[in-house]
Design a protein around this motif. Structure first.
Motif, PDB file in Angstrom:
ATOM      1  N   SER A 292       0.761  -1.216  -0.008  1.00 29.01           N
ATOM      2  CA  SER A 292      -0.043   0.060   0.155  1.00 29.01           C
ATOM      3  C   SER A 292       0.811   1.188  -0.069  1.00 29.01           C
ATOM      4  O   SER A 292       0.436   2.383  -0.528  1.00 29.01           O
ATOM      5  CB  SER A 292      -1.030  -0.095   1.224  1.00 29.01           C
ATOM      6  N   ALA A 293       1.896   1.310   0.661  1.00 30.47           N
ATOM      7  CA  ALA A 293       2.892   2.292   0.816  1.00 30.47           C
ATOM      8  C   ALA A 293       3.478   2.674  -0.892  1.00 30.47           C
ATOM      9  O   ALA A 293       3.704   3.641  -1.285  1.00 30.47           O
ATOM     10  CB  ALA A 293       4.182   2.128   1.525  1.00 30.47           C
ATOM     11  N   LEU A 294       3.669   1.437  -1.590  1.00 30.44           N
ATOM     12  CA  LEU A 294       4.017   1.545  -2.816  1.00 30.44           C
ATOM     13  C   LEU A 294       2.948   2.216  -3.728  1.00 30.44           C
ATOM     14  O   LEU A 294       3.299   3.185  -4.747  1.00 30.44           O
ATOM     15  CB  LEU A 294       4.560   0.228  -3.438  1.00 30.44           C
ATOM     16  N   LEU A 295       1.835   1.866  -3.599  1.00 29.57           N
ATOM     17  CA  LEU A 295       0.521   2.397  -4.318  1.00 29.57           C
ATOM     18  C   LEU A 295       0.496   3.602  -4.021  1.00 29.57           C
ATOM     19  O   LEU A 295      -0.185   4.419  -4.832  1.00 29.57           O
ATOM     20  CB  LEU A 295      -0.447   1.752  -3.892  1.00 29.57           C
ATOM     21  N   LEU A 296       1.007   4.414  -3.162  1.00 27.21           N
ATOM     22  CA  LEU A 296       0.894   5.775  -2.789  1.00 27.21           C
ATOM     23  C   LEU A 296       1.439   6.621  -3.881  1.00 27.21           C
ATOM     24  O   LEU A 296       1.559   7.817  -3.962  1.00 27.21           O
ATOM     25  CB  LEU A 296       1.467   6.192  -1.284  1.00 27.21           C
ATOM     26  N   ALA A 297       2.456   6.100  -4.605  1.00 28.19           N
ATOM     27  CA  ALA A 297       3.093   6.672  -5.796  1.00 28.19           C
ATOM     28  C   ALA A 297       2.294   6.977  -7.127  1.00 28.19           C
ATOM     29  O   ALA A 297       2.487   7.681  -7.648  1.00 28.19           O
ATOM     30  CB  ALA A 297       4.375   5.828  -5.961  1.00 28.19           C
ATOM     31  N   VAL A 298       1.198   6.100  -7.121  1.00 27.97           N
ATOM     32  CA  VAL A 298       0.237   6.011  -8.132  1.00 27.97           C
ATOM     33  C   VAL A 298      -0.343   7.313  -8.322  1.00 27.97           C
ATOM     34  O   VAL A 298      -0.809   7.899  -9.396  1.00 27.97           O
ATOM     35  CB  VAL A 298      -1.030   4.725  -8.077  1.00 27.97           C
ATOM     36  N   PRO A 299      -1.348   7.909  -7.080  1.00 27.77           N
ATOM     37  CA  PRO A 299      -1.887   9.266  -7.563  1.00 27.77           C
ATOM     38  C   PRO A 299      -0.926  10.233  -8.084  1.00 27.77           C
ATOM     39  O   PRO A 299      -1.444  11.154  -9.059  1.00 27.77           O
ATOM     40  CB  PRO A 299      -2.411   9.752  -5.937  1.00 27.77           C
ATOM     41  N   GLY A 300       0.004  10.469  -7.500  1.00 27.56           N
ATOM     42  CA  GLY A 300       1.051  11.439  -8.131  1.00 27.56           C
ATOM     43  C   GLY A 300       1.564  11.181  -9.367  1.00 27.56           C
ATOM     44  O   GLY A 300       1.682  11.952 -10.432  1.00 27.56           O
ATOM     45  N   ALA A 301       1.719   9.673  -9.753  1.00 28.91           N
ATOM     46  CA  ALA A 301       2.197   9.378 -11.105  1.00 28.91           C
ATOM     47  C   ALA A 301       1.224   9.685 -12.305  1.00 28.91           C
ATOM     48  O   ALA A 301       1.334  10.235 -13.502  1.00 28.91           O
ATOM     49  CB  ALA A 301       2.598   8.007 -11.141  1.00 28.91           C
TER      50      ALA A 301
ATOM     51  N   LEU B 107      -1.422  12.060 -12.019  1.00 25.48           N
ATOM     52  CA  LEU B 107      -1.519  13.177 -12.337  1.00 25.48           C
ATOM     53  C   LEU B 107      -0.261  13.838 -12.952  1.00 25.48           C
ATOM     54  O   LEU B 107      -0.462  14.781 -13.800  1.00 25.48           O
ATOM     55  CB  LEU B 107      -1.588  14.393 -10.943  1.00 25.48           C
ATOM     56  N   LEU B 108       0.835  13.337 -12.889  1.00 24.64           N
ATOM     57  CA  LEU B 108       1.999  13.894 -13.599  1.00 24.64           C
ATOM     58  C   LEU B 108       2.010  13.480 -15.008  1.00 24.64           C
ATOM     59  O   LEU B 108       2.386  14.264 -15.789  1.00 24.64           O
ATOM     60  CB  LEU B 108       3.315  13.189 -13.049  1.00 24.64           C
ATOM     61  N   PHE B 109       1.236  12.323 -15.331  1.00 23.28           N
ATOM     62  CA  PHE B 109       1.235  11.829 -16.645  1.00 23.28           C
ATOM     63  C   PHE B 109       0.089  12.942 -17.400  1.00 23.28           C
ATOM     64  O   PHE B 109       0.393  13.282 -18.424  1.00 23.28           O
ATOM     65  CB  PHE B 109       0.552  10.442 -16.870  1.00 23.28           C
ATOM     66  N   LEU B 110      -1.003  13.330 -16.725  1.00 24.31           N
ATOM     67  CA  LEU B 110      -1.807  14.231 -17.065  1.00 24.31           C
ATOM     68  C   LEU B 110      -1.108  15.637 -17.233  1.00 24.31           C
ATOM     69  O   LEU B 110      -1.590  16.514 -18.330  1.00 24.31           O
ATOM     70  CB  LEU B 110      -3.122  14.523 -16.323  1.00 24.31           C
ATOM     71  N   SER B 111      -0.446  15.997 -16.298  1.00 25.59           N
ATOM     72  CA  SER B 111       0.294  17.261 -16.632  1.00 25.59           C
ATOM     73  C   SER B 111       1.083  17.469 -17.789  1.00 25.59           C
ATOM     74  O   SER B 111       1.195  18.627 -18.349  1.00 25.59           O
ATOM     75  CB  SER B 111       1.048  17.515 -15.369  1.00 25.59           C
ATOM     76  N   TYR B 112       1.594  16.177 -18.373  1.00 30.23           N
ATOM     77  CA  TYR B 112       2.352  16.230 -19.608  1.00 30.23           C
ATOM     78  C   TYR B 112       1.254  16.029 -20.962  1.00 30.23           C
ATOM     79  O   TYR B 112       1.841  16.151 -21.990  1.00 30.23           O
ATOM     80  CB  TYR B 112       3.353  15.346 -19.742  1.00 30.23           C
TER      81      TYR B 112
END
Length: 461
Positions: free
Chosen positions: A345-354, A356-361
């Motif tokens: 679950s700690a690793l999954l916390l990288a998914v929300p930022g990733a 949004l980072l994809f959408l920002s590009y």
């Protein structure tokens, strides 16, 4: 003629038992409305012309009462009344506050009116949440569970025996938790989804932003008023407020210091407190910046979603995704335990930022791609939140000062969100959304570290 004293037996209050499903879901719905109103307020401020930095600061400042939860718990403890009084009074204040905000949106002093009246709403919702969680009080000091089972043979291990302001009712914990989650999600879908979409459509039809959002806040005030009337009729309690002892250990002035010192001396407690502060650190950067990114214009680095599109993606798809992730996390814990799933679950916390980072590009991405990315990020977040809840349960379970521990845990979880939110606007003036989302993704390393530290310090000796 002699009077015989009747034998004391467990007799559930007739009204509390027969009508509990008339007030239990509505209590949780009222709790979810508070979160919805904050999201509506953030979008409303942007649509009314407030810039991004000031909007982020305003929402962060409105969230400050959440950090005073332990103090508010002490106020509720010392108040001579019942939790029903707190529930009804806070809902009435919430209705009046929202109506006042709606009225001022028609005037040139709409910002002053929002700043003046919204703190009353937020403060009352914190008191409401405290009263809501204290409406069920464990009866370990009053009635033995075996006594209930003798008179209710169908009662199994998952039966909760609670005092509802002096009135005893029995609820199956699994069924109760399912209904609580469902009604909270319904409140978020109603506020962030339906009402946001209505506001956007009213802007198109009337071409008047102030009128559209004023109508939305009048409707939300009406919802609070209806819930107040509903609970006035169906909520049990009243004259039995102090008929039974309530676990208020640690909420008195001297006990608070003693309980706090005890926590700071126990290694397991210090580990849990550290976990509450740091585990959700990646999400602290996204709590305010992500919604602002969705509604910001493309030339400002955002996606430029309309209120209708925001309602569909963030208010509907994302809410459903976080609920599904939370449910899956609960099932995973029930089947395999917390220790197996905490690090994933700690690793999954990288998914929300990733996501949004994809959408920002890809700011020109179609709405379906935006919805899919937000769904993936919020499902991962929901899964992680279920782990946080389980750690809170372990932190408070079988402790005499469990009410104080619960308040401290919730406060520590919320503190990074409020503090980071205060500087979110300033960060957006220095760096763009892409760098914020990149940092949020990298902060999952901190979540992984604190999760590993928690597992190591709480391992079985």
């Amino acid at each position: 003629m002699t009077d015989k004293q009747p034998k004391t037996t467990y007799r559930p209050h007739r009204r509390g038992t027969k009508t509990r499903w008339l007030w239990l879901p509505s209590l949780m719905f009222g709790d979810g409305v508070a979160v919805s109103v904050l999201v509506l307020t953030m979008v409303m401020l942007r649509r009314m012309g407030l810039d991004t930095a000031d909007t982020a600061l305003a929402i962060a400042l409105l969230s400050l009462p959440v950090l005073l939860r332990p103090l508010f718990e002490m106020v509720v403890t010392h108040f001579w009344g019942t939790t029903k009084v707190w529930i009804l009074s806070t809902q009435f204040i919430s209705a009046l506050s929202l109506a006042a905000v709606a009225f001022t949106l028609h005037t040139s002093s709409w910002l002053l009116g929002t700043v003046c009246f919204m703190p009353f709403f937020v403060g009352s919702t914190v008191f409401y949440n405290i009263a809501l969680h204290r409406f069920y009080i464990d009866t370990s000091q009053g009635v033995h569970l075996s006594q209930v089972r003798q008179q209710n043979p169908t009662s199994q291990q998952d039966t909760m025996v609670r005092w509802c302001d002096g009135e005893m009712v029995t609820l199956h914990s699994s069924t109760s938790q399912h209904h609580n989650t469902t009604t909270s999600i319904m409140a978020l879908l109603f506020g962030c989804g339906v009402m946001m979409m209505i506001a956007g459509n009213m802007e198109v039809v009337t071409r008047n932003i102030r009128y559209s959002w004023s109508l939305v806040f009048y409707v939300m005030a009406g919802v609070e008023l209806f819930l107040w009337l509903w609970h006035t009729i169906f909520l049990p309690g009243g004259t039995h407020g102090y008929a039974k002892p309530k676990p208020t250990m640690g909420l008195h002035r001297g006990e608070f210091r003693i309980s706090l010192r005890r926590m700071l001396k126990r290694k397991d407690d210090i580990t849990a407190l550290t976990f509450f502060v740091l585990f959700l650190l990646p999400e602290t950067l996204l709590a305010l910046t992500a919604p602002l990114f969705l509604i910001a214009k493309p030339h400002n680095g955002g996606l430029g979603l309309s209120p209708q599109e925001f309602a569909f993606t963030q208010g509907t798809i994302a809410v459903i995704a976080i609920a599904l992730g939370y449910t899956l996390g609960g099932k995973a814990i029930k089947k395999h335990g917390l220790r197996r799933w905490l690090l994933p679950s700690a690793l999954l916390l990288a998914v929300p930022g990733a996501a949004l980072l994809f959408l920002s590009y890809n700011t020109a991405a179609p709405l379906s791609i935006v919805a899919a990315a937000l769904a993936a990020g919020h499902a991962a977040l929901g899964f992680a939140l279920s782990m946080v809840k389980q750690v809170v349960v372990r932190f408070t379970r079988n402790m005499p000062d469990n009410t104080l521990r619960h308040a401290i845990a919730r406060t520590l979880i919320a503190t990074p969100f409020v503090l980071v939110g205060m500087f979110a606007g300033a960060m957006l003036t220095l760096i763009d959304y892409q760098h914020i989302f990149l940092v949020a993704t990298e902060l999952s390393i901190a979540s992984l570290t604190v999760a590993a530290f928690y597992l190591y310090r709480t391992r079985k000796k």
